[in-house]
Scaffold this motif. Structure first.
Motif, PDB file in Angstrom:
ATOM      1  N   LYS A 136       0.822  -1.218   0.000  1.00 15.37           N
ATOM      2  CA  LYS A 136       0.000   0.000   0.000  1.00 15.37           C
ATOM      3  C   LYS A 136       0.852   1.263   0.000  1.00 15.37           C
ATOM      4  O   LYS A 136       0.428   2.303  -0.490  1.00 15.37           O
TER       5      LYS A 136
ATOM      6  N   ASN B 189      -1.999  -0.504  -7.394  1.00 14.71           N
ATOM      7  CA  ASN B 189      -3.434  -0.459  -7.155  1.00 14.71           C
ATOM      8  C   ASN B 189      -3.856  -1.830  -6.631  1.00 14.71           C
ATOM      9  O   ASN B 189      -3.676  -2.836  -7.307  1.00 14.71           O
TER      10      ASN B 189
ATOM     11  N   GLU C  39      -6.711  -4.412  -5.601  1.00 12.63           N
ATOM     12  CA  GLU C  39      -8.115  -4.761  -5.733  1.00 12.63           C
ATOM     13  C   GLU C  39      -8.329  -6.077  -5.013  1.00 12.63           C
ATOM     14  O   GLU C  39      -7.676  -7.067  -5.314  1.00 12.63           O
TER      15      GLU C  39
END
Length: 70
Positions: free
Chosen positions: A20, A26, A28
């Motif tokens: 993070k 990104n 998901e």
């Protein structure tokens, strides 16, 4: 590009926190478990926590099945 990572559940929080912090990543979450199934799993976990000695070892069940088949 999509990359799938596999790692032990015990390391998940640590690894996800590291990832993070990377600005170009990104994340998901792919959670395809329906809510009704999660409820069943939660119920089974609660039953286990109340009576952990009521479980039958998987190997014992397999051995019994082998005896039946023979």
């Amino acid at each position: 590009m999509t990359i799938t990572l596999s790692f032990p559940d015990t390391k998940a929080d640590f690894i996800l926190e590291l990832i993070k912090n990377l600005k170009f990543v990104n994340i998901e979450k792919d959670d395809n478990i329906p809510d009704w199934h999660k409820a069943i799993l939660d119920q089974r976990i609660a039953e286990y926590e109340k009576n952990p000695t009521d479980l039958i070892d998987r190997e014992d069940v397999q051995n019994e099945n082998k005896k039946i088949l023979l």
